[in-house]
Design a protein around this motif. Structure first.
Motif, PDB file in Angstrom:
ATOM      1  N   GLN A   1      -2.314 -32.326 -11.357  1.00  0.00           N
ATOM      2  CA  GLN A   1      -2.718 -31.543 -10.354  1.00  0.00           C
ATOM      3  C   GLN A   1      -3.356 -30.375 -10.364  1.00  0.00           C
ATOM      4  O   GLN A   1      -2.737 -29.484 -11.201  1.00  0.00           O
ATOM      5  CB  GLN A   1      -1.415 -31.565  -9.132  1.00  0.00           C
ATOM      6  CG  GLN A   1      -1.879 -30.975  -8.047  1.00  0.00           C
ATOM      7  CD  GLN A   1      -0.591 -30.674  -7.067  1.00  0.00           C
ATOM      8  OE1 GLN A   1       0.607 -30.803  -7.420  1.00  0.00           O
ATOM      9  NE2 GLN A   1      -0.841 -30.231  -5.908  1.00  0.00           N
TER      10      GLN A   1
ATOM     11  N   THR B   1      -3.604 -21.724  -8.967  1.00  0.00           N
ATOM     12  CA  THR B   1      -4.077 -20.512  -7.940  1.00  0.00           C
ATOM     13  C   THR B   1      -3.900 -19.290  -8.287  1.00  0.00           C
ATOM     14  O   THR B   1      -4.805 -18.347  -8.057  1.00  0.00           O
ATOM     15  CB  THR B   1      -3.334 -21.074  -6.602  1.00  0.00           C
ATOM     16  OG1 THR B   1      -2.058 -21.261  -6.678  1.00  0.00           O
ATOM     17  CG2 THR B   1      -3.933 -22.641  -5.880  1.00  0.00           C
ATOM     18  N   THR B   2      -2.762 -18.916  -8.929  1.00  0.00           N
ATOM     19  CA  THR B   2      -2.449 -17.522  -9.447  1.00  0.00           C
ATOM     20  C   THR B   2      -3.472 -17.043 -10.460  1.00  0.00           C
ATOM     21  O   THR B   2      -3.957 -16.015 -10.300  1.00  0.00           O
ATOM     22  CB  THR B   2      -1.042 -17.486  -9.639  1.00  0.00           C
ATOM     23  OG1 THR B   2      -0.253 -17.863  -8.977  1.00  0.00           O
ATOM     24  CG2 THR B   2      -0.686 -15.984 -10.134  1.00  0.00           C
TER      25      THR B   2
ATOM     26  N   LEU C   1      -4.294 -27.879  -8.117  1.00  0.00           N
ATOM     27  CA  LEU C   1      -4.049 -26.824  -7.009  1.00  0.00           C
ATOM     28  C   LEU C   1      -2.538 -27.337  -6.361  1.00  0.00           C
ATOM     29  O   LEU C   1      -2.222 -28.423  -6.294  1.00  0.00           O
ATOM     30  CB  LEU C   1      -5.061 -26.726  -5.975  1.00  0.00           C
ATOM     31  CG  LEU C   1      -6.339 -26.392  -6.339  1.00  0.00           C
ATOM     32  CD1 LEU C   1      -7.230 -26.305  -5.159  1.00  0.00           C
ATOM     33  CD2 LEU C   1      -6.448 -24.845  -6.871  1.00  0.00           C
ATOM     34  N   SER C   2      -1.938 -26.258  -5.918  1.00  0.00           N
ATOM     35  CA  SER C   2      -0.719 -26.258  -5.401  1.00  0.00           C
ATOM     36  C   SER C   2      -0.487 -26.643  -3.877  1.00  0.00           C
ATOM     37  O   SER C   2       0.431 -27.276  -3.387  1.00  0.00           O
ATOM     38  CB  SER C   2       0.032 -24.924  -5.747  1.00  0.00           C
ATOM     39  OG  SER C   2       0.292 -24.717  -7.231  1.00  0.00           O
ATOM     40  N   CYS C   3      -1.712 -26.527  -3.298  1.00  0.00           N
ATOM     41  CA  CYS C   3      -1.699 -26.997  -1.958  1.00  0.00           C
ATOM     42  C   CYS C   3      -3.133 -27.322  -1.311  1.00  0.00           C
ATOM     43  O   CYS C   3      -4.028 -27.327  -2.295  1.00  0.00           O
ATOM     44  CB  CYS C   3      -1.404 -25.994  -1.214  1.00  0.00           C
ATOM     45  SG  CYS C   3      -2.382 -24.338  -0.981  1.00  0.00           S
TER      46      CYS C   3
ATOM     47  N   GLN D   1      -0.354 -16.330   3.438  1.00  0.00           N
ATOM     48  CA  GLN D   1      -1.377 -17.761   3.191  1.00  0.00           C
ATOM     49  C   GLN D   1      -1.427 -18.044   2.009  1.00  0.00           C
ATOM     50  O   GLN D   1      -1.564 -19.118   1.351  1.00  0.00           O
ATOM     51  CB  GLN D   1      -2.545 -17.102   3.730  1.00  0.00           C
ATOM     52  CG  GLN D   1      -2.543 -17.251   5.580  1.00  0.00           C
ATOM     53  CD  GLN D   1      -3.745 -16.899   6.129  1.00  0.00           C
ATOM     54  OE1 GLN D   1      -4.890 -16.774   5.362  1.00  0.00           O
ATOM     55  NE2 GLN D   1      -3.749 -16.660   7.451  1.00  0.00           N
ATOM     56  N   LEU D   2      -1.794 -16.976   1.119  1.00  0.00           N
ATOM     57  CA  LEU D   2      -1.520 -17.074  -0.497  1.00  0.00           C
ATOM     58  C   LEU D   2      -0.645 -17.636  -1.039  1.00  0.00           C
ATOM     59  O   LEU D   2      -0.548 -18.629  -1.908  1.00  0.00           O
ATOM     60  CB  LEU D   2      -2.023 -15.733  -1.283  1.00  0.00           C
ATOM     61  CG  LEU D   2      -3.607 -15.063  -0.787  1.00  0.00           C
ATOM     62  CD1 LEU D   2      -3.615 -13.684  -1.361  1.00  0.00           C
ATOM     63  CD2 LEU D   2      -4.562 -16.176  -1.478  1.00  0.00           C
ATOM     64  N   ARG D   3       0.656 -17.234  -0.572  1.00  0.00           N
ATOM     65  CA  ARG D   3       1.969 -17.567  -1.097  1.00  0.00           C
ATOM     66  C   ARG D   3       2.383 -18.977  -0.817  1.00  0.00           C
ATOM     67  O   ARG D   3       2.676 -19.611  -1.655  1.00  0.00           O
ATOM     68  CB  ARG D   3       3.100 -16.743  -0.635  1.00  0.00           C
ATOM     69  CG  ARG D   3       4.388 -17.259  -1.272  1.00  0.00           C
ATOM     70  CD  ARG D   3       5.220 -15.820  -1.250  1.00  0.00           C
ATOM     71  NE  ARG D   3       5.914 -15.495   0.080  1.00  0.00           N
ATOM     72  CZ  ARG D   3       6.969 -14.933   0.250  1.00  0.00           C
ATOM     73  NH1 ARG D   3       7.819 -14.447  -0.792  1.00  0.00           N
ATOM     74  NH2 ARG D   3       7.383 -14.729   1.769  1.00  0.00           N
ATOM     75  N   ALA D   4       1.531 -19.511   0.219  1.00  0.00           N
ATOM     76  CA  ALA D   4       1.935 -20.926   0.656  1.00  0.00           C
ATOM     77  C   ALA D   4       1.181 -21.968  -0.459  1.00  0.00           C
ATOM     78  O   ALA D   4       1.693 -23.113  -0.445  1.00  0.00           O
ATOM     79  CB  ALA D   4       1.227 -21.227   2.016  1.00  0.00           C
ATOM     80  N   CYS D   5       0.121 -21.370  -1.111  1.00  0.00           N
ATOM     81  CA  CYS D   5      -0.465 -22.194  -2.081  1.00  0.00           C
ATOM     82  C   CYS D   5      -0.319 -21.663  -3.386  1.00  0.00           C
ATOM     83  O   CYS D   5      -0.839 -22.281  -4.408  1.00  0.00           O
ATOM     84  CB  CYS D   5      -2.008 -22.097  -1.684  1.00  0.00           C
ATOM     85  SG  CYS D   5      -2.764 -22.851  -0.109  1.00  0.00           S
ATOM     86  N   ALA D   6       0.476 -20.614  -3.646  1.00  0.00           N
ATOM     87  CA  ALA D   6       0.559 -20.290  -4.907  1.00  0.00           C
ATOM     88  C   ALA D   6       1.290 -21.092  -6.065  1.00  0.00           C
ATOM     89  O   ALA D   6       2.308 -21.799  -5.649  1.00  0.00           O
ATOM     90  CB  ALA D   6       1.588 -18.962  -5.049  1.00  0.00           C
TER      91      ALA D   6
END
Length: 203
Positions: free
Chosen positions: A199, A106-107, A201-203, A97-102
């Protein structure tokens, strides 16, 4: 298993080789170990408060080196090594789930909250940073600042207040650290909004 591992880790603080064990635990905590280095750090700093800052330096250096090892696991050997480690700890779904938004933003958030307050566990974030190929220099600097801030804050409190602060550290410090991390994150994104740098955030 967790309780036995916790008690074994705590027992290391009484050994002559406690400083070496602190370095080892700080290193492996950041890549695959379940117990945080604080378990060793706190009783060691209480026993010898004059060494508190030295212990904080050891913990920061080896936690960062362990983070680099976790980063390497995610970067070079995610499927072969990192995935089984995450599955063993029951963290694989959360990791995906974290990787989907990384992304860089976010990191940065995760490195800050995990470094200061262990949320999420630091090993998850170091592996994630490698898996999504975050810049190594950015990653190392984030680890040094976040982990160093936590360990040196602990050293200051333990050196100044001794045993009387222990209950506060065990019960309240995580919430305060999380609040501090949230403030830093809000300042960071506030600056991004003011500068219009794209932007958030990434997601």
């Amino acid at each position: 298993m967790f309780e036995r591992l916790y008690l074994w880790t705590l027992s290391l603080a009484a050994r002559r080789s406690a400083q070496a064990w602190l370095a080892i635990v700080a290193f492996i905590e950041s890549s695959f170990f379940l117990i945080p280095a604080d378990v060793l750090f706190v009783p060691m700093a209480l026993a010898k408060p004059e060494r508190a800052y030295r212990l904080a330096l050891i913990a920061t250096i080896f936690s960062t080196l362990g983070g680099i090892a976790g980063y390497a696991l995610g970067y070079y050997a995610f499927d072969a090594l990192a995935r089984p480690v995450l599955a063993f700890y029951g963290k694989l779904d959360a990791f995906e789930q974290l990787r989907a938004c990384a992304g860089p933003d976010t990191t940065l958030i995760l490195l800050t909250t995990s470094g200061l307050a262990h949320l999420p566990p630091i090993k998850v974030v170091t592996i994630l940073a490698g898996a999504v190929h975050i810049g190594l220099g950015f990653f190392v600097l984030s680890c040094v600042l976040a982990r160093g801030a936590r360990f040196f804050a602990l050293a200051f409190l333990l050196r100044r207040y001794g045993e009387t602060i222990r209950h506060f550290i065990e019960k309240r410090l995580k919430l305060i650290a999380l609040g501090g991390a949230a403030l830093l994150i809000l300042l960071y994104f506030g600056l991004k909004l003011l500068t219009g740098s794209g932007q958030l955030l990434s997601c």
